[in-house]
Design an enzyme around this catalytic site. Structure first.
Site, short mmCIF file in Angstrom:
data_model
loop_
_atom_site.label_atom_id
_atom_site.label_comp_id
_atom_site.label_asym_id
_atom_site.label_seq_id
_atom_site.Cartn_x
_atom_site.Cartn_y
_atom_site.Cartn_z
N SER A 120 0.83 -1.20 0.00
CA SER A 120 0.00 0.00 0.00
C SER A 120 0.87 1.26 0.00
O SER A 120 1.69 1.44 -0.90
CB SER A 120 -0.97 -0.06 1.19
OG SER A 120 -1.99 0.89 1.06
N ASP A 173 -10.08 -4.87 -4.28
CA ASP A 173 -9.49 -4.00 -3.25
C ASP A 173 -10.38 -2.76 -3.06
O ASP A 173 -10.54 -1.97 -3.99
CB ASP A 173 -8.08 -3.58 -3.69
CG ASP A 173 -7.30 -2.86 -2.61
OD1 ASP A 173 -7.91 -2.17 -1.78
OD2 ASP A 173 -6.05 -2.98 -2.61
N HIS A 205 -7.89 -5.49 0.31
CA HIS A 205 -6.67 -4.73 0.57
C HIS A 205 -5.86 -5.49 1.61
O HIS A 205 -5.80 -5.12 2.79
CB HIS A 205 -7.02 -3.32 1.05
CG HIS A 205 -5.84 -2.37 0.99
ND1 HIS A 205 -5.19 -2.09 -0.18
CD2 HIS A 205 -5.21 -1.65 1.96
CE1 HIS A 205 -4.20 -1.23 0.07
NE2 HIS A 205 -4.19 -0.96 1.36
#
Length: 226
Positions: A120, A173, A205
């Site tokens: 991320s 996601d 995610h």
């Protein structure tokens, strides 16, 4: 060996090599996490000649979360691709990563034997830091992420255009949408010649066992024992 004096990071979580140390993976966590968050996952795929460094980001107020303070590599205003970005913060964070690389070099590990990775916000920083680093790295593992300040590329890149990149994204996601992963891959593919984009069906995610196996394969391919 703590964190470098120029940063306000706490000491990174380190998984030491269990054989002769000849390569290093520096892995950057996502927003609000710590170095411990990914250390367990990396511990499960580790190789004896590799040292794994999982630094923890400094704690700062994050605009996206209404100014709430949490570990963050740089401020996030929005997850909209065309929204405003914390350019000074991103550049400062990249310098922190480059300092970690320099520390490994001082320990006798050449940059070609150092790989960056991240999830991320950490994956975003890993990609950006590699492209803003003049010496060749072993590769980048970019999980569920994007390229910061993407409008500045490829012009802003100063190195590592030919290193292998493993970019991974879940197709459902809800935080960093799959479409952002695809757009990032399309952009990187225009100027990075060794990019692999992998999609994980039904993954949100987060990470999954298949993705960790792919990461392990990638690390073993590009950081083999000497």
């Amino acid at each position: 060996m703590g964190a470098s004096s120029s940063s306000n990071m706490s000491s990174p979580v380190v998984i030491s090599a269990t054989a002769k140390h000849t390569a290093t993976v520096i892995f950057l966590h996502g927003l609000g996490d710590t170095g411990h968050g990914w250390a367990a996952a990396l511990d499960s795929i580790k190789n004896p000649h590799i040292k794994y460094i999982c630094p923890t980001a400094p704690t700062m107020p994050v605009s996206l979360n209404a100014g709430f303070r949490m570990p963050s590599w740089f401020d996030l205003m929005t997850l909209d691709v065309n929204g405003p970005e914390d350019e000074p913060g991103i550049k400062k964070a990249a310098e922190t990563v480059q300092q970690l690389i320099a520390d490994e070099e001082k320990n006798g590990i050449p940059t070609e034997r150092i790989m960056l990775g991240g999830f991320s916000q950490g994956g975003a920083l890993a990609l950006y830091s590699a492209l803003k680093f003049t010496k060749p790295l072993a590769g980048v593992i970019a999980l569920s992420c994007w390229l910061p300040l993407n409008k500045q590329f490829p012009e802003a890149a100063v190195g590592n255009l030919y290193i292998p990149v493993l970019q991974c994204h879940g197709d459902v996601d809800p935080v960093v949408p799959y479409k952002i992963g695809q757009l990032t891959s399309d952009l990187l593919g225009k100027f990075m010649k060794n990019l692999e984009f992998k999609t994980y069906k039904g993954m949100m995610h987060s990470s999954c066992e298949e993705e960790m196996k792919d990461a392990k394969r990638f690390i073993e391919k590009y950081l083999p024992p000497l």
